[in-house]
Design a protein around this motif. Structure first.
Motif, mmCIF file in Angstrom:
data_model
loop_
_atom_site.group_PDB
_atom_site.id
_atom_site.type_symbol
_atom_site.label_atom_id
_atom_site.label_comp_id
_atom_site.label_asym_id
_atom_site.label_seq_id
_atom_site.Cartn_x
_atom_site.Cartn_y
_atom_site.Cartn_z
ATOM 1 N N ILE A 60 16.332 4.422 0.261
ATOM 2 C CA ILE A 60 15.089 4.322 -0.509
ATOM 3 C C ILE A 60 13.912 4.881 0.287
ATOM 4 O O ILE A 60 13.111 5.687 -0.222
ATOM 5 N N CYS A 61 13.789 4.474 1.538
ATOM 6 C CA CYS A 61 12.645 4.912 2.342
ATOM 7 C C CYS A 61 12.729 6.396 2.698
ATOM 8 O O CYS A 61 11.703 7.100 2.731
ATOM 9 N N LYS A 62 13.918 6.882 2.932
ATOM 10 C CA LYS A 62 14.072 8.284 3.314
ATOM 11 C C LYS A 62 13.834 9.208 2.119
ATOM 12 O O LYS A 62 13.227 10.274 2.252
ATOM 13 N N ARG A 63 14.323 8.811 0.937
ATOM 14 C CA ARG A 63 14.238 9.676 -0.240
ATOM 15 C C ARG A 63 12.964 9.465 -1.055
ATOM 16 O O ARG A 63 12.554 10.350 -1.799
ATOM 17 N N CYS A 64 12.373 8.289 -0.946
ATOM 18 C CA CYS A 64 11.205 7.964 -1.784
ATOM 19 C C CYS A 64 10.025 7.509 -0.938
ATOM 20 O O CYS A 64 9.182 6.732 -1.402
ATOM 21 N N GLY A 65 9.954 7.965 0.300
ATOM 22 C CA GLY A 65 8.881 7.532 1.184
ATOM 23 C C GLY A 65 7.510 7.901 0.672
ATOM 24 O O GLY A 65 6.529 7.186 0.944
ATOM 25 N N ASP A 66 7.412 8.996 -0.098
ATOM 26 C CA ASP A 66 6.100 9.419 -0.588
ATOM 27 C C ASP A 66 5.493 8.382 -1.526
ATOM 28 O O ASP A 66 4.338 7.973 -1.354
ATOM 29 N N ILE A 67 6.277 7.937 -2.501
ATOM 30 C CA ILE A 67 5.732 6.983 -3.460
ATOM 31 C C ILE A 67 5.609 5.592 -2.845
ATOM 32 O O ILE A 67 4.685 4.838 -3.151
ATOM 33 N N ILE A 68 6.530 5.237 -1.939
ATOM 34 C CA ILE A 68 6.420 3.925 -1.275
ATOM 35 C C ILE A 68 5.134 3.869 -0.463
ATOM 36 O O ILE A 68 4.400 2.871 -0.474
ATOM 37 N N GLY A 69 4.831 4.956 0.252
ATOM 38 C CA GLY A 69 3.591 5.003 1.017
ATOM 39 C C GLY A 69 2.369 4.894 0.125
ATOM 40 O O GLY A 69 1.398 4.194 0.451
ATOM 41 N N ALA A 70 2.401 5.582 -1.040
ATOM 42 C CA ALA A 70 1.266 5.531 -1.960
ATOM 43 C C ALA A 70 1.081 4.136 -2.546
ATOM 44 O O ALA A 70 -0.039 3.634 -2.656
ATOM 45 N N VAL A 71 2.192 3.495 -2.903
ATOM 46 C CA VAL A 71 2.120 2.164 -3.513
ATOM 47 C C VAL A 71 1.639 1.126 -2.504
ATOM 48 O O VAL A 71 0.684 0.367 -2.758
ATOM 49 N N TYR A 72 2.295 1.074 -1.349
ATOM 50 C CA TYR A 72 1.944 0.059 -0.356
ATOM 51 C C TYR A 72 0.562 0.315 0.238
ATOM 52 O O TYR A 72 -0.158 -0.619 0.593
ATOM 53 N N GLY A 73 0.198 1.599 0.311
ATOM 54 C CA GLY A 73 -1.088 1.924 0.925
ATOM 55 C C GLY A 73 -2.278 1.521 0.089
ATOM 56 O O GLY A 73 -3.351 1.223 0.641
ATOM 57 N N ALA A 74 -2.117 1.514 -1.237
ATOM 58 C CA ALA A 74 -3.260 1.218 -2.108
ATOM 59 C C ALA A 74 -3.090 -0.074 -2.900
ATOM 60 O O ALA A 74 -3.932 -0.396 -3.736
ATOM 61 N N ALA A 75 -2.032 -0.820 -2.640
ATOM 62 C CA ALA A 75 -1.755 -2.029 -3.428
ATOM 63 C C ALA A 75 -2.857 -3.071 -3.298
ATOM 64 O O ALA A 75 -3.112 -3.829 -4.235
ATOM 65 N N ASN A 76 -3.525 -3.113 -2.160
ATOM 66 C CA ASN A 76 -4.552 -4.135 -1.953
ATOM 67 C C ASN A 76 -5.829 -3.875 -2.748
ATOM 68 O O ASN A 76 -6.638 -4.789 -2.940
ATOM 69 N N VAL A 77 -6.003 -2.624 -3.219
ATOM 70 C CA VAL A 77 -7.221 -2.302 -3.970
ATOM 71 C C VAL A 77 -6.924 -1.880 -5.410
ATOM 72 O O VAL A 77 -7.844 -1.764 -6.212
ATOM 73 N N GLU A 78 -5.671 -1.647 -5.717
ATOM 74 C CA GLU A 78 -5.279 -1.243 -7.068
ATOM 75 C C GLU A 78 -4.345 -2.300 -7.650
ATOM 76 O O GLU A 78 -3.189 -2.413 -7.235
ATOM 77 N N PRO A 79 -4.796 -3.106 -8.595
ATOM 78 C CA PRO A 79 -3.951 -4.166 -9.162
ATOM 79 C C PRO A 79 -2.638 -3.654 -9.740
ATOM 80 O O PRO A 79 -1.602 -4.309 -9.597
ATOM 81 N N ALA A 80 -2.661 -2.473 -10.372
ATOM 82 C CA ALA A 80 -1.416 -1.937 -10.952
ATOM 83 C C ALA A 80 -0.399 -1.635 -9.868
ATOM 84 O O ALA A 80 0.812 -1.858 -10.047
#
Length: 282
Positions: free
Chosen positions: A175-195
């Motif tokens: 998951i992390c190797k193949r989808c690191g781009d979206i995981i980084g985007a989600v975890y990076g902005a989760a604290n300010v973006e409720p969705a």
């Protein structure tokens, strides 16, 4: 049919006498509707009636074949539409994934996702849903690309404790190797973006439930250290295979993906398994 040739020479079949006393029975030829051919008709008439019955039967068969062909064509058409709809959905999710990673969730509009996917805005809403539903659906895309289903499917029948730990580590690795781009985007902005926080929390829920199930399998095999509670064992496995932990090793400290995989399997074997199970021997 019966004929005199079937009788011994010089003897007539006595049953013929009784048959000759009865009224002749009509001959039945069945087709779309039964055609009754009285035996008293001439050979020409009987032949004509027989041809009529055969033509009727042939028509019935032709209609049946036509209806079957139409049904099969309908099934193929529905299957093709289903495949096209699934491909459209994948194209939309991949476009959203790329744009969310590049521009961020807030800066990406549904119209931009539609343009990148080669679809209309209405198709986005029909196929996936709103922008919030679009990002939520990325969890399913992550699971698909990470090969979660086939790996998790091995858990119920796996009897090697170390192999079970390798399944847990491999799922996070993929998951992390193949989808690191979206995981980084989600975890990076989760604290300010409720969705995005919803997506992150759902990802964590799936991860922890999967690890709890796997730990239950270890317990069934008697492969959890006696001095370790099962809940604590599950927490250890979940923590070391959490995507954020993996990204810390690989991105922050520069570990190779495979090095992290092998080290984590060894570490979990030492932390969770009894001595006899740590090397992969049952």
């Amino acid at each position: 049919m019966w004929s005199y040739a079937n009788c011994p020479a010089g003897r007539a079949d006595p049953s013929l006498d009784s048959l000759s006393m009865r009224a002749p029975r009509p001959t039945m030829i069945r087709g779309w509707r039964s055609q009754v051919i009285p035996s008293g008709h001439s050979a020409t008439t009987n032949k004509a009636l027989a041809v009529t019955a055969i033509v009727s039967l042939s028509g019935m068969l032709a209609i049946g074949k036509s209806r079957l062909a139409a049904t099969m064509a309908g099934v193929k058409s529905e299957s093709r539409r289903a495949r096209q709809a699934a491909q459209t959905r994948r194209d939309i999710l991949n476009a959203a994934r790329r744009l969310f990673a590049e521009k961020g969730y807030a800066a990406t509009s549904v119209a931009e996702v539609a343009a990148a996917a080669g679809a209309s805005v209405q198709t986005i809403y029909d196929s996936v849903g709103s922008k919030a539903q679009l990002v939520s659906a990325l969890n399913d895309l992550i699971d698909e690309e990470g090969g979660v289903a086939p790996l998790a499917g091995r858990i119920p029948s796996e009897t090697d404790p170390r192999a079970l730990l390798e399944i847990a580590v491999s799922i996070t690795h993929n998951i992390c190797k193949r989808c690191g781009d979206i995981i980084g985007a989600v975890y990076g902005a989760a604290n300010v973006e409720p969705a995005l926080a919803v997506v992150r929390d759902e990802s964590r829920r799936r991860h922890r439930e999967g690890i709890a199930w796997l730990t239950g399998r270890l317990a069934e095999l008697g492969a959890v250290r006696r001095d370790l509670e099962h809940e604590r064992a599950a927490e250890m496995i979940a923590a070391l295979t959490d995507p954020q932990v993996v990204r810390t090793f690989v991105i922050d400290y520069g570990w190779d993906w495979d090095d992290w995989h092998d080290w984590t399997v060894d570490a979990l074997a030492q932390l969770v398994l009894p001595d006899v199970s740590r090397t992969g021997r049952p």
